[in-house]
Scaffold this motif. Structure first.
Motif, PDB file in Angstrom:
ATOM      1  N   ALA A 295       0.856  -1.183   0.000  1.00  0.00           N
ATOM      2  CA  ALA A 295       0.000   0.000   0.000  1.00  0.00           C
ATOM      3  C   ALA A 295       0.892   1.232   0.000  1.00  0.00           C
ATOM      4  O   ALA A 295       1.976   1.230   0.595  1.00  0.00           O
ATOM      5  CB  ALA A 295      -0.910   0.010   1.227  1.00  0.00           C
ATOM      6  N   ILE A 296       0.436   2.294  -0.662  1.00  0.00           N
ATOM      7  CA  ILE A 296       1.182   3.542  -0.770  1.00  0.00           C
ATOM      8  C   ILE A 296       0.436   4.635  -0.024  1.00  0.00           C
ATOM      9  O   ILE A 296      -0.771   4.812  -0.216  1.00  0.00           O
ATOM     10  CB  ILE A 296       1.337   3.981  -2.241  1.00  0.00           C
ATOM     11  N   GLY A 297       1.155   5.396   0.813  1.00  0.00           N
ATOM     12  CA  GLY A 297       0.511   6.519   1.483  1.00  0.00           C
ATOM     13  C   GLY A 297       1.492   7.328   2.314  1.00  0.00           C
ATOM     14  O   GLY A 297       2.462   6.792   2.843  1.00  0.00           O
ATOM     15  N   ASP A 298       1.228   8.607   2.430  1.00  0.00           N
ATOM     16  CA  ASP A 298       2.024   9.496   3.279  1.00  0.00           C
ATOM     17  C   ASP A 298       1.351   9.542   4.645  1.00  0.00           C
ATOM     18  O   ASP A 298       0.532  10.407   4.932  1.00  0.00           O
ATOM     19  CB  ASP A 298       2.089  10.878   2.632  1.00  0.00           C
ATOM     20  N   TYR A 299       1.722   8.600   5.518  1.00  0.00           N
ATOM     21  CA  TYR A 299       0.983   8.417   6.771  1.00  0.00           C
ATOM     22  C   TYR A 299       1.145   9.589   7.724  1.00  0.00           C
ATOM     23  O   TYR A 299       0.278   9.857   8.571  1.00  0.00           O
ATOM     24  CB  TYR A 299       1.420   7.110   7.460  1.00  0.00           C
ATOM     25  N   ASP A 300       2.278  10.334   7.630  1.00  0.00           N
ATOM     26  CA  ASP A 300       2.532  11.440   8.559  1.00  0.00           C
ATOM     27  C   ASP A 300       2.436  12.815   7.898  1.00  0.00           C
ATOM     28  O   ASP A 300       2.804  13.827   8.489  1.00  0.00           O
ATOM     29  CB  ASP A 300       3.903  11.280   9.224  1.00  0.00           C
ATOM     30  N   ASN A 301       1.917  12.863   6.667  1.00  0.00           N
ATOM     31  CA  ASN A 301       1.687  14.130   5.959  1.00  0.00           C
ATOM     32  C   ASN A 301       2.933  15.012   5.887  1.00  0.00           C
ATOM     33  O   ASN A 301       2.866  16.228   6.044  1.00  0.00           O
ATOM     34  CB  ASN A 301       0.540  14.905   6.618  1.00  0.00           C
ATOM     35  N   ASN A 302       4.090  14.369   5.597  1.00  0.00           N
ATOM     36  CA  ASN A 302       5.327  15.146   5.467  1.00  0.00           C
ATOM     37  C   ASN A 302       5.764  15.318   4.017  1.00  0.00           C
ATOM     38  O   ASN A 302       6.860  15.806   3.747  1.00  0.00           O
ATOM     39  CB  ASN A 302       6.446  14.512   6.289  1.00  0.00           C
ATOM     40  N   GLY A 303       4.911  14.902   3.083  1.00  0.00           N
ATOM     41  CA  GLY A 303       5.206  15.085   1.668  1.00  0.00           C
ATOM     42  C   GLY A 303       5.995  13.969   1.036  1.00  0.00           C
ATOM     43  O   GLY A 303       6.303  14.032  -0.163  1.00  0.00           O
ATOM     44  N   LEU A 304       6.315  12.904   1.796  1.00  0.00           N
ATOM     45  CA  LEU A 304       7.060  11.760   1.280  1.00  0.00           C
ATOM     46  C   LEU A 304       6.195  10.509   1.357  1.00  0.00           C
ATOM     47  O   LEU A 304       5.614  10.221   2.406  1.00  0.00           O
ATOM     48  CB  LEU A 304       8.349  11.547   2.077  1.00  0.00           C
ATOM     49  N   LEU A 305       6.124   9.770   0.277  1.00  0.00           N
ATOM     50  CA  LEU A 305       5.303   8.567   0.245  1.00  0.00           C
ATOM     51  C   LEU A 305       5.988   7.418   0.986  1.00  0.00           C
ATOM     52  O   LEU A 305       7.175   7.155   0.803  1.00  0.00           O
ATOM     53  CB  LEU A 305       5.026   8.150  -1.197  1.00  0.00           C
ATOM     54  N   ASP A 306       5.214   6.742   1.809  1.00  0.00           N
ATOM     55  CA  ASP A 306       5.672   5.583   2.563  1.00  0.00           C
ATOM     56  C   ASP A 306       4.984   4.335   2.015  1.00  0.00           C
ATOM     57  O   ASP A 306       3.981   4.427   1.305  1.00  0.00           O
ATOM     58  CB  ASP A 306       5.349   5.774   4.050  1.00  0.00           C
ATOM     59  N   TYR A 307       5.521   3.156   2.380  1.00  0.00           N
ATOM     60  CA  TYR A 307       5.044   1.911   1.773  1.00  0.00           C
ATOM     61  C   TYR A 307       4.865   0.836   2.840  1.00  0.00           C
ATOM     62  O   TYR A 307       5.802   0.524   3.586  1.00  0.00           O
ATOM     63  CB  TYR A 307       6.029   1.447   0.696  1.00  0.00           C
ATOM     64  N   PHE A 308       3.664   0.284   2.903  1.00  0.00           N
ATOM     65  CA  PHE A 308       3.377  -0.839   3.787  1.00  0.00           C
ATOM     66  C   PHE A 308       3.443  -2.104   2.944  1.00  0.00           C
ATOM     67  O   PHE A 308       2.684  -2.256   1.976  1.00  0.00           O
ATOM     68  CB  PHE A 308       2.002  -0.679   4.422  1.00  0.00           C
ATOM     69  N   ILE A 309       4.356  -3.009   3.274  1.00  0.00           N
ATOM     70  CA  ILE A 309       4.600  -4.214   2.479  1.00  0.00           C
ATOM     71  C   ILE A 309       4.083  -5.423   3.251  1.00  0.00           C
ATOM     72  O   ILE A 309       4.507  -5.678   4.382  1.00  0.00           O
ATOM     73  CB  ILE A 309       6.103  -4.408   2.173  1.00  0.00           C
ATOM     74  N   ASN A 380      -2.456  10.534  15.429  1.00  0.00           N
ATOM     75  CA  ASN A 380      -1.252  11.366  15.594  1.00  0.00           C
ATOM     76  C   ASN A 380       0.028  10.619  15.262  1.00  0.00           C
ATOM     77  O   ASN A 380       1.047  10.760  15.939  1.00  0.00           O
ATOM     78  CB  ASN A 380      -1.177  11.935  17.019  1.00  0.00           C
ATOM     79  N   GLY A 381      -0.021   9.793  14.199  1.00  0.00           N
ATOM     80  CA  GLY A 381       1.194   9.145  13.716  1.00  0.00           C
ATOM     81  C   GLY A 381       1.490   7.807  14.327  1.00  0.00           C
ATOM     82  O   GLY A 381       2.532   7.205  14.029  1.00  0.00           O
ATOM     83  N   SER A 382       0.620   7.277  15.174  1.00  0.00           N
ATOM     84  CA  SER A 382       0.768   5.901  15.655  1.00  0.00           C
ATOM     85  C   SER A 382      -0.554   5.182  15.415  1.00  0.00           C
ATOM     86  O   SER A 382      -1.614   5.807  15.318  1.00  0.00           O
ATOM     87  CB  SER A 382       1.148   5.862  17.140  1.00  0.00           C
ATOM     88  N   PHE A 383      -0.500   3.839  15.347  1.00  0.00           N
ATOM     89  CA  PHE A 383      -1.651   3.076  14.902  1.00  0.00           C
ATOM     90  C   PHE A 383      -2.162   2.139  15.995  1.00  0.00           C
ATOM     91  O   PHE A 383      -1.375   1.554  16.747  1.00  0.00           O
ATOM     92  CB  PHE A 383      -1.288   2.258  13.664  1.00  0.00           C
ATOM     93  N   THR A 384      -3.486   1.999  16.052  1.00  0.00           N
ATOM     94  CA  THR A 384      -4.145   1.089  16.979  1.00  0.00           C
ATOM     95  C   THR A 384      -5.018   0.131  16.186  1.00  0.00           C
ATOM     96  O   THR A 384      -5.823   0.556  15.349  1.00  0.00           O
ATOM     97  CB  THR A 384      -5.018   1.866  17.985  1.00  0.00           C
ATOM     98  N   GLU A 385      -4.883  -1.173  16.439  1.00  0.00           N
ATOM     99  CA  GLU A 385      -5.645  -2.179  15.706  1.00  0.00           C
ATOM    100  C   GLU A 385      -7.059  -2.274  16.294  1.00  0.00           C
ATOM    101  O   GLU A 385      -7.243  -2.520  17.484  1.00  0.00           O
ATOM    102  CB  GLU A 385      -4.935  -3.527  15.797  1.00  0.00           C
ATOM    103  N   LYS A 386      -8.083  -2.067  15.436  1.00  0.00           N
ATOM    104  CA  LYS A 386      -9.468  -2.002  15.897  1.00  0.00           C
ATOM    105  C   LYS A 386     -10.434  -2.814  15.042  1.00  0.00           C
ATOM    106  O   LYS A 386     -11.630  -2.503  15.008  1.00  0.00           O
ATOM    107  CB  LYS A 386      -9.939  -0.537  15.934  1.00  0.00           C
TER     108      LYS A 386
END
Length: 563
Positions: A295-309, A380-386
């Motif tokens: 998956a592709i996304g800028d999770y922290d809105n800093n302008g750089l794309l991050d990747y979940f593999i 706020n930049g950390s994830f919780t499984e729900k």
């Protein structure tokens, strides 16, 4: 024993789920009500299936094509009221029933304004023991709710392979979408259900992919080696993505058994020069894992794309370091939970201006221990499984997954392909599931691109939305995302409590930008690409320069001949 084991596991999951479930779930299973009736059936082993989200009839509602492996594929027409109708039987796609289909993607191949379709195959159904297995299939949209088989016309009929994922991207920024197809085998004599580390470690059958360059919308040419690609691997396809913000499309290649054969790769596009450079080791993206999807996304809105593999056991959250290497932050961000994962999708499901994450899980088939999917809420930049809490603890044998807006109400819904278990005794039906999003409370904006010089849906382009100090970016999906699938090509943004959008910035492939300010909320904004007209003075000067160069060459040759 497997039946008893699965029942016990499912009962334990259900007990914990009851303790955590709220009175009303945020996601509602609307599969049956929506008219979705699909199940992917494998030939052997664990391969497939994929989904593409595309508005093939241009009515403003996104439709679905889903591969089915050994079963008959489906083409779901969106009725616009939250329901779908399978029109596969009259679509012109019926040739796919002769093949074991795997992945799929869509793009406007010939730039006629109608989106076309590619379907990858593992084999034909009558020659399942023969490798190379089969050709992949290309269908051109006729514009009348039917497609025509253009596989031979576009030069794909001679490329026989055991293929997995497909993705479209414009590597040379000429406006015509190119195509990458991932291949898994050159040859394999055993049963696919017997694939394991022992057979893989001694294997010499890893395959090259295909890089098919679009020749003006009329044909494709496989230029894999010409673009500097030499890797072989157990390919699950690739992502076209601009990781370094230089307005061209780089490639992330997902490889299975990366620790035994060839790891996953990051290839930098050297456009306008022709070719890719392998920077995997330099950027620490040479991932020695079982890379199933991304998956592709800028999770922290800093302008750089991050990747979940996605991976077997532990998934990777590769955070973009800009000039520095990528760093796996899965543990730090709270997404490091053990499972066997395949599809993954970033979206702002709750409209609070940051990206949440859905992950499709499913055991290897025929092992088939029930595994619920994951839903990670971004706070706020950390994830919780729900997943339990919000109704996404689906127990199907999950593979590809996509996000799109079923009825154009402004939030992102989820569809996940589930496989039929090979062995009897699986405790749930394990059928493809559609989940409607009831959780989004804030405002939103959707942006649809209409390319003129670019691909007509703007595949590969980036859309940035600015509200106050918050900058959010989305990249238009060309396929190969999640697992063998393609998400909606409409960029979606949650806006929280914002009452207007300060700016929308589109960066088309090649670097051209468009800026719109003070845009309304809770609407679909269509942005038409402004065509660049070449400056007439520039053209005149270029012609004069060319003439002068020819004159100089002539004079030099004449001088040499006299001497």
């Amino acid at each position: 024993m497997s039946f008893v084991r699965n029942r016990i596991v499912l009962a334990l999951f259900g007990l914990f789920g009851i303790l955590g479930v709220s009175a009303q779930t945020s996601f509602e299973d609307v599969t049956e009500a929506a008219g979705i009736n699909h199940q992917f059936e494998v030939f052997e082993g664990m391969f497939g299936g994929g989904i593409t989200v595309f508005d093939f009839n241009n009515d403003g509602f996104e439709d679905l094509f889903i591969t089915s492996g050994m079963k008959e594929d489906v083409l779901y027409l969106n009725n616009g009221d939250g329901t779908f109708k399978n029109i596969y039987g009259t679509s012109g796609l019926q040739i796919t029933k002769d093949f074991i289909t795997q992945g799929t993607a869509s793009a406007d191949v010939n730039k006629d304004g109608w989106v076309d379709l590619v379907v990858t195959t593992l084999s034909t159904k009558d020659t399942t023991k023969i490798i190379p297995r089969a050709k992949n299939l290309l269908f051109i949209n006729n514009g009348d709710m039917t497609f025509r088989d253009a596989t031979k016309e576009y030069g794909l009929n001679s490329l026989y392979s055991f293929s997995t994922g497909a993705s479209f991207g414009d590597v040379n920024a000429d406006g015509y979408p190119d195509l990458y197809i991932g291949n898994y085998f050159l040859e394999y004599e055993g049963e696919l259900s017997e694939i394991n580390d022992a057979t893989i470690v001694n294997a010499n059958q890893t395959a090259k992919g295909y890089l098919l360059i679009n020749k003006g919308g009329k044909s494709f040419s496989n230029e894999y080696e010409a673009y500097g690609m030499s890797h072989r691997g157990f390919g699950f396809g690739a992502l076209f993505t601009d990781f370094d913000n230089d307005a061209d499309q780089d490639v992330i290649v997902n490889h299975d058994f990366g620790y035994k054969a060839v790891p996953s790769l990051l290839l930098e596009n050297k456009h306008p020069r022709k070719g890719f450079k392998d920077i995997s080791a330099e950027k620490e993206m040479d991932l020695k894992i079982n890379a199933m999807g991304a998956a592709i996304g800028d999770y922290d809105n800093n302008g750089l794309l991050d990747y979940f593999i996605t991976n077997i056991r532990f998934n990777l959250f590769m955070v973009n370091g800009g000039d520095d290497p990528f760093v796996d932050m899965a543990k730090d961000l709270g997404t490091s939970l053990m499972s066997i994962s395949w599809g993954a999708n970033f979206a702002d499901f709750d409209h609070d201006t940051d990206l949440d994450l859905y992950v499709s899980n499913g055991d290897l088939n025929p092992n088939c221990v029930p595994m619920p999917d994951f839903y990670f809420e971004n706070n706020n930049g950390s994830f919780t499984e729900k997943a339990w809490e919000i109704g996404l603890n689906d127990y199907g044998i999950g593979r590809g997954s996509v996000i799109f807006d079923i009825e154009n109400d402004g939030d992102m819904d989820i569809l996940v392909v589930n496989q039929k278990a090979i062995l009897p005794g699986y405790p749930v039906p394990s059928k493809t599931s559609l989940f409607r999003n009831n959780s989004a409370k804030g405002n939103w904006l959707k942006v649809a691109l209409k390319g003129i010089q670019s691909e007509t849906r703007g595949i590969g382009s980036k859309v940035e939305v600015v509200i106050g100090d918050t900058h959010m970016i989305r990249e238009i999906d060309g396929g190969g995302s999640s697992h063998l699938s393609q998400n909606s090509t409409i960029a979606h943004f949650g806006l929280g409590n914002a009452t207007k959008v300060d700016a929308v910035i589109v960066t088309w492939l090649g670097g051209k930008q468009q800026l719109l300010t003070n845009q309304p909320i809770n609407t679909l904004l269509e942005i038409v690409e402004i065509e660049e007209k070449k400056n007439s003075l520039y053209i005149i000067l270029a012609v004069l320069f060319a003439i002068a160069a020819l004159v100089i060459v002539y004079l030099v040759r004449r001088s040499k001949s006299k001497s």
